[in-house]
Enzyme design. Sequence first.
Site, PDB file in Angstrom:
ATOM      1  N   HIS A 381      -3.954   1.185 -17.601  1.00  0.00           N
ATOM      2  CA  HIS A 381      -3.927   1.766 -16.246  1.00  0.00           C
ATOM      3  C   HIS A 381      -5.135   2.667 -16.003  1.00  0.00           C
ATOM      4  CE1 HIS A 381      -2.560   4.266 -12.871  1.00  0.00           C
ATOM      5  NE2 HIS A 381      -2.572   5.326 -13.650  1.00  0.00           N
ATOM      6  N   ARG A 444       0.182   3.143 -27.764  1.00  0.00           N
ATOM      7  CA  ARG A 444      -1.172   3.628 -27.493  1.00  0.00           C
ATOM      8  C   ARG A 444      -1.585   4.568 -28.628  1.00  0.00           C
ATOM      9  NH1 ARG A 444      -0.929   8.336 -22.760  1.00  0.00           N
ATOM     10  NH2 ARG A 444      -3.139   8.463 -23.250  1.00  0.00           N
ATOM     11  N   ARG A 445      -2.878   4.926 -28.644  1.00  0.00           N
ATOM     12  CA  ARG A 445      -3.396   5.893 -29.619  1.00  0.00           C
ATOM     13  C   ARG A 445      -3.014   5.529 -31.053  1.00  0.00           C
ATOM     14  NH1 ARG A 445      -2.330  11.539 -26.214  1.00  0.00           N
ATOM     15  NH2 ARG A 445      -4.349  11.422 -25.192  1.00  0.00           N
TER      16      ARG A 445
HETATM   17 FE1  HAS Z   1      -2.339   7.431 -13.111  1.00  0.00          FE
HETATM   18  C1  HAS Z   1      -1.063   8.035 -16.269  1.00  0.00           C
HETATM   19  C2  HAS Z   1       0.808   7.370 -11.816  1.00  0.00           C
HETATM   20  C3  HAS Z   1      -3.638   7.005  -9.935  1.00  0.00           C
HETATM   21  C4  HAS Z   1      -5.461   8.300 -14.276  1.00  0.00           C
HETATM   22  N1  HAS Z   1      -3.112   8.029 -14.925  1.00  0.00           N
HETATM   23  C5  HAS Z   1      -2.423   8.179 -16.113  1.00  0.00           C
HETATM   24  C6  HAS Z   1      -3.338   8.574 -17.147  1.00  0.00           C
HETATM   25  C7  HAS Z   1      -4.581   8.693 -16.565  1.00  0.00           C
HETATM   26  C8  HAS Z   1      -4.423   8.336 -15.179  1.00  0.00           C
HETATM   27  C9  HAS Z   1      -5.865   9.132 -17.238  1.00  0.00           C
HETATM   28  O1  HAS Z   1       3.624   8.206 -12.672  1.00  0.00           O
HETATM   29  C10 HAS Z   1      -2.972   8.775 -18.618  1.00  0.00           C
HETATM   30  C11 HAS Z   1      -2.683  10.183 -18.975  1.00  0.00           C
HETATM   31  C12 HAS Z   1      -2.396  10.293 -20.452  1.00  0.00           C
HETATM   32  O2  HAS Z   1      -3.350  10.272 -21.238  1.00  0.00           O
HETATM   33  O3  HAS Z   1      -1.223  10.357 -20.818  1.00  0.00           O
HETATM   34  N2  HAS Z   1      -1.561   7.170 -11.249  1.00  0.00           N
HETATM   35  C13 HAS Z   1      -0.250   7.149 -10.946  1.00  0.00           C
HETATM   36  C14 HAS Z   1      -0.082   6.886  -9.511  1.00  0.00           C
HETATM   37  C15 HAS Z   1      -1.346   6.765  -8.994  1.00  0.00           C
HETATM   38  C16 HAS Z   1      -2.264   6.973 -10.078  1.00  0.00           C
HETATM   39  C17 HAS Z   1       1.199   6.755  -8.767  1.00  0.00           C
HETATM   40  N3  HAS Z   1      -4.193   7.599 -12.273  1.00  0.00           N
HETATM   41  C18 HAS Z   1      -4.504   7.409 -10.951  1.00  0.00           C
HETATM   42  C19 HAS Z   1      -5.901   7.676 -10.735  1.00  0.00           C
HETATM   43  C20 HAS Z   1      -6.410   8.045 -11.964  1.00  0.00           C
HETATM   44  C21 HAS Z   1      -5.324   7.987 -12.908  1.00  0.00           C
HETATM   45  C22 HAS Z   1      -6.586   7.581  -9.403  1.00  0.00           C
HETATM   46  C23 HAS Z   1      -7.781   8.440 -12.355  1.00  0.00           C
HETATM   47  C24 HAS Z   1      -8.791   8.582 -11.571  1.00  0.00           C
HETATM   48  N4  HAS Z   1      -0.492   7.625 -13.896  1.00  0.00           N
HETATM   49  C25 HAS Z   1       0.660   7.639 -13.185  1.00  0.00           C
HETATM   50  C26 HAS Z   1       1.788   7.949 -14.081  1.00  0.00           C
HETATM   51  C27 HAS Z   1       1.259   8.136 -15.360  1.00  0.00           C
HETATM   52  C28 HAS Z   1      -0.166   7.940 -15.207  1.00  0.00           C
HETATM   53  C29 HAS Z   1       3.213   8.060 -13.751  1.00  0.00           C
HETATM   54  C30 HAS Z   1       2.027   8.496 -16.647  1.00  0.00           C
HETATM   55  C31 HAS Z   1       2.299   7.299 -17.462  1.00  0.00           C
HETATM   56  C32 HAS Z   1       2.923   7.669 -18.777  1.00  0.00           C
HETATM   57  O4  HAS Z   1       4.099   7.339 -18.974  1.00  0.00           O
HETATM   58  O5  HAS Z   1       2.279   8.281 -19.628  1.00  0.00           O
HETATM   59  C33 HAS Z   1      -1.672   6.541  -7.522  1.00  0.00           C
HETATM   60  O6  HAS Z   1      -2.423   7.628  -7.055  1.00  0.00           O
HETATM   61  C34 HAS Z   1      -2.385   5.263  -7.268  1.00  0.00           C
HETATM   62  C35 HAS Z   1      -2.611   5.013  -5.796  1.00  0.00           C
HETATM   63  C36 HAS Z   1      -3.581   3.891  -5.569  1.00  0.00           C
HETATM   64  C37 HAS Z   1      -3.476   2.924  -4.656  1.00  0.00           C
HETATM   65  C38 HAS Z   1      -4.546   1.879  -4.547  1.00  0.00           C
HETATM   66  C39 HAS Z   1      -5.224   1.884  -3.179  1.00  0.00           C
HETATM   67  C40 HAS Z   1      -6.403   0.976  -3.183  1.00  0.00           C
HETATM   68  C41 HAS Z   1      -7.621   1.299  -2.722  1.00  0.00           C
HETATM   69  C42 HAS Z   1      -8.739   0.286  -2.876  1.00  0.00           C
HETATM   70  C43 HAS Z   1      -9.321  -0.181  -1.568  1.00  0.00           C
HETATM   71  C44 HAS Z   1     -10.278  -1.275  -1.807  1.00  0.00           C
HETATM   72  C45 HAS Z   1     -11.599  -1.256  -1.484  1.00  0.00           C
HETATM   73  C46 HAS Z   1     -12.466  -2.411  -1.854  1.00  0.00           C
HETATM   74  C47 HAS Z   1     -12.243  -0.108  -0.814  1.00  0.00           C
HETATM   75  C48 HAS Z   1      -2.340   2.866  -3.728  1.00  0.00           C
HETATM   76  C49 HAS Z   1      -7.913   2.593  -2.068  1.00  0.00           C
HETATM   77  C50 HAS Z   1     -12.486  -3.446  -0.790  1.00  0.00           C
HETATM   78  C51 HAS Z   1     -13.343  -4.539  -1.277  1.00  0.00           C
HETATM   79  C52 HAS Z   1     -13.609  -5.628  -0.576  1.00  0.00           C
HETATM   80  C53 HAS Z   1     -14.462  -6.669  -1.157  1.00  0.00           C
HETATM   81  C54 HAS Z   1     -13.109  -5.843   0.796  1.00  0.00           C
END
Ligand code: HAS
Length: 555
Positions: A381, A444-445
């Site tokens: 992730h 992990r780890r």
């Molecule tokens: Fe996460 C664990 C939940 C976002 C980083 N996350 C981690 C860890 C890291 C991390 C480093 O609920 C591990 C920590 C550790 O070492 O234990 N995360 C989420 C959720 C989101 C989320 C709900 N995480 C991130 C982001 C990170 C990041 C951003 C770094 C920058 N995460 C968790 C949870 C854990 C977790 C639990 C704990 C797991 C466990 O059990 O240990 C949300 O914010 C995500 C929302 C994102 C979206 C996607 C929207 C899409 C977009 C793209 C648009 C496209 C474009 C391209 C512009 C809804 C905006 C268009 C292209 C064309 C060609 C047209």
Amino acid sequence: MTISAEKTKYELTGQEKRFIGWHILVAVIALFVGSLFGPLQAFEFSGWDLYQYLAPALKSYYQGLTLHGVLNALVWTTFFIVGFTNLTTIKGLRRPLSHPMLNKIGFWTMLVGLVTTAVPLLAGTATVLYTFYPPLEASWAFYLGLTLVVVGSWIEGYGFFLTYRGWRKDNPGIRSPFIAFAGVMNMAMWQIATLGVAAEILSMLLPWSLGMIDATDPELARTYFWFTGHPLVYFWLLPAYISWYGMLPKQAGGKLFSDSLARLAFWLFLLVSVPVGFHHQFVDPGIATGWKWIHAGLTYAVFFPSMLTAFTVIASLEYAGRKRGGTGLIGWIRALPWKDPSVSAQLLAGILFMFGGIGGLVNASYNINTVIHNTTWVPGHFHLTVATAVTLSFIGISYWLVPHITGKKLYKPSWAVVQTWVWFVGMIIFSNAMHVLGLLGAPRRTPLGEAPYVPEEWSGHLLRVSIGGGILFVAVIMYVWIMLRTATGKKADPEDVPEIPIAESLRDPQLTPEWLDSFKPWLIGAVILIVVAYGPQLLEQIANIQLNAPGIGPP
Ligand code: HAS
Ligand code: CU
């Protein structure tokens, strides 16, 4: 009311460019050194243990993993972000920093902190992984150094706040320019977020590593850590969002679809980034289930501004693609300037972030989290999020930023485009395999190459982790080489040096409602939510503090 952009155009001075350049230089060195350890982990998964050849310089898999996590996730990001925020503040507000000395002091504090942290990390006396959970114990220098890095970033933040305040005073009633506002907001969120690690390090880890107290309370330490740890991921992400909203549309030949939606997304991040940390502690005993549910619910809320972002940024890109002659349902995507490495980096980063976001929702779902928690799914992730959405976007930004601040041409832009694709392909292979392995139960780890319990069905995926990791390493080397050759190249004709891309908004930003340009209500809201969602649990854990876990050394 709007100021003509032409009339108040502000070009960065040589000194400002150099100051930003120092931040980027430290960031790129950290990314380079940290990435040297990536393949060591990835190859180890297929039983190819390179650590044995690196002893005694590198003592263990865990020392390599710690260096990789600290340098890539903490140092590369923080230095890049603070450097970039200097740029967005100065260029956005079209004025120099009001207290440049403050920012200089901040930068030097960060640098001294980095060196202080690096010594025990390299000596093998801070092998505690980037989350530094006690009872794993590091040398005091590690904790002190990290503290200095954070304090330095606070000080630079004060420089941005004061500059912003000065601008506000001189421009009553005018909407603050988006990139400046968004950068300042991110630094404000950071000040609140880092209170958690500040409390953890100053009240427990530092006195403990200095021998002033004998033991720690791992549960309270984890709670403090994740108070900071979750908003930390948005501190990384939001500068990429600044570029996606406020710069990429210009690079693609279009405009920002909605200034109001962009600001709303940023305010929602300020509001709900912090009170969600328990989603990292769903399996921790000692936190009542009800609180975990509340944090799970708020995590769904913080999902929202990213959905807003997906909508607004893709709408801005579609506008650009159609303006460039693209037609049909997806023809506009092909019409985007994919040959510009800065654009291709950010588009590819965005595409992979969609999958990172979906995985995030899985993580956030309390009961499903028990399936993936502490498995390789989690690094799967975060390699899509921090290591792609953020890192590949920063790489894309540096493809115009480094030429701009050095006055050079980008070295071999076509290689840079290839570099972004190599990253994309490597990451698809790597992160998909990590996710699948996690579902199969791989922890992990863990140096899985040495684990006696690895079933046959994992082996193909373990190999894919190694292949993906190897490809990513090639992508990092290509990036660093391009940066090095760019920075050491000949001065270019000023006409050939890229400008700082700043996207205009489709509608006059002056039409954005005033409540979307005012810090006060959102800051108050953020503090209230934190007090409600964290206050009772923190008080309870502090009141029942159990300093009974003596330190253990690295494995
Ligand atoms: Fe996460 C664990 C939940 C976002 C980083 N996350 C981690 C860890 C890291 C991390 C480093 O609920 C591990 C920590 C550790 O070492 O234990 N995360 C989420 C959720 C989101 C989320 C709900 N995480 C991130 C982001 C990170 C990041 C951003 C770094 C920058 N995460 C968790 C949870 C854990 C977790 C639990 C704990 C797991 C466990 O059990 O240990 C949300 O914010 C995500 C929302 C994102 C979206 C996607 C929207 C899409 C977009 C793209 C648009 C496209 C474009 C391209 C512009 C809804 C905006 C268009 C292209 C064309 C060609 C047209
Ligand atoms: Cu989180």
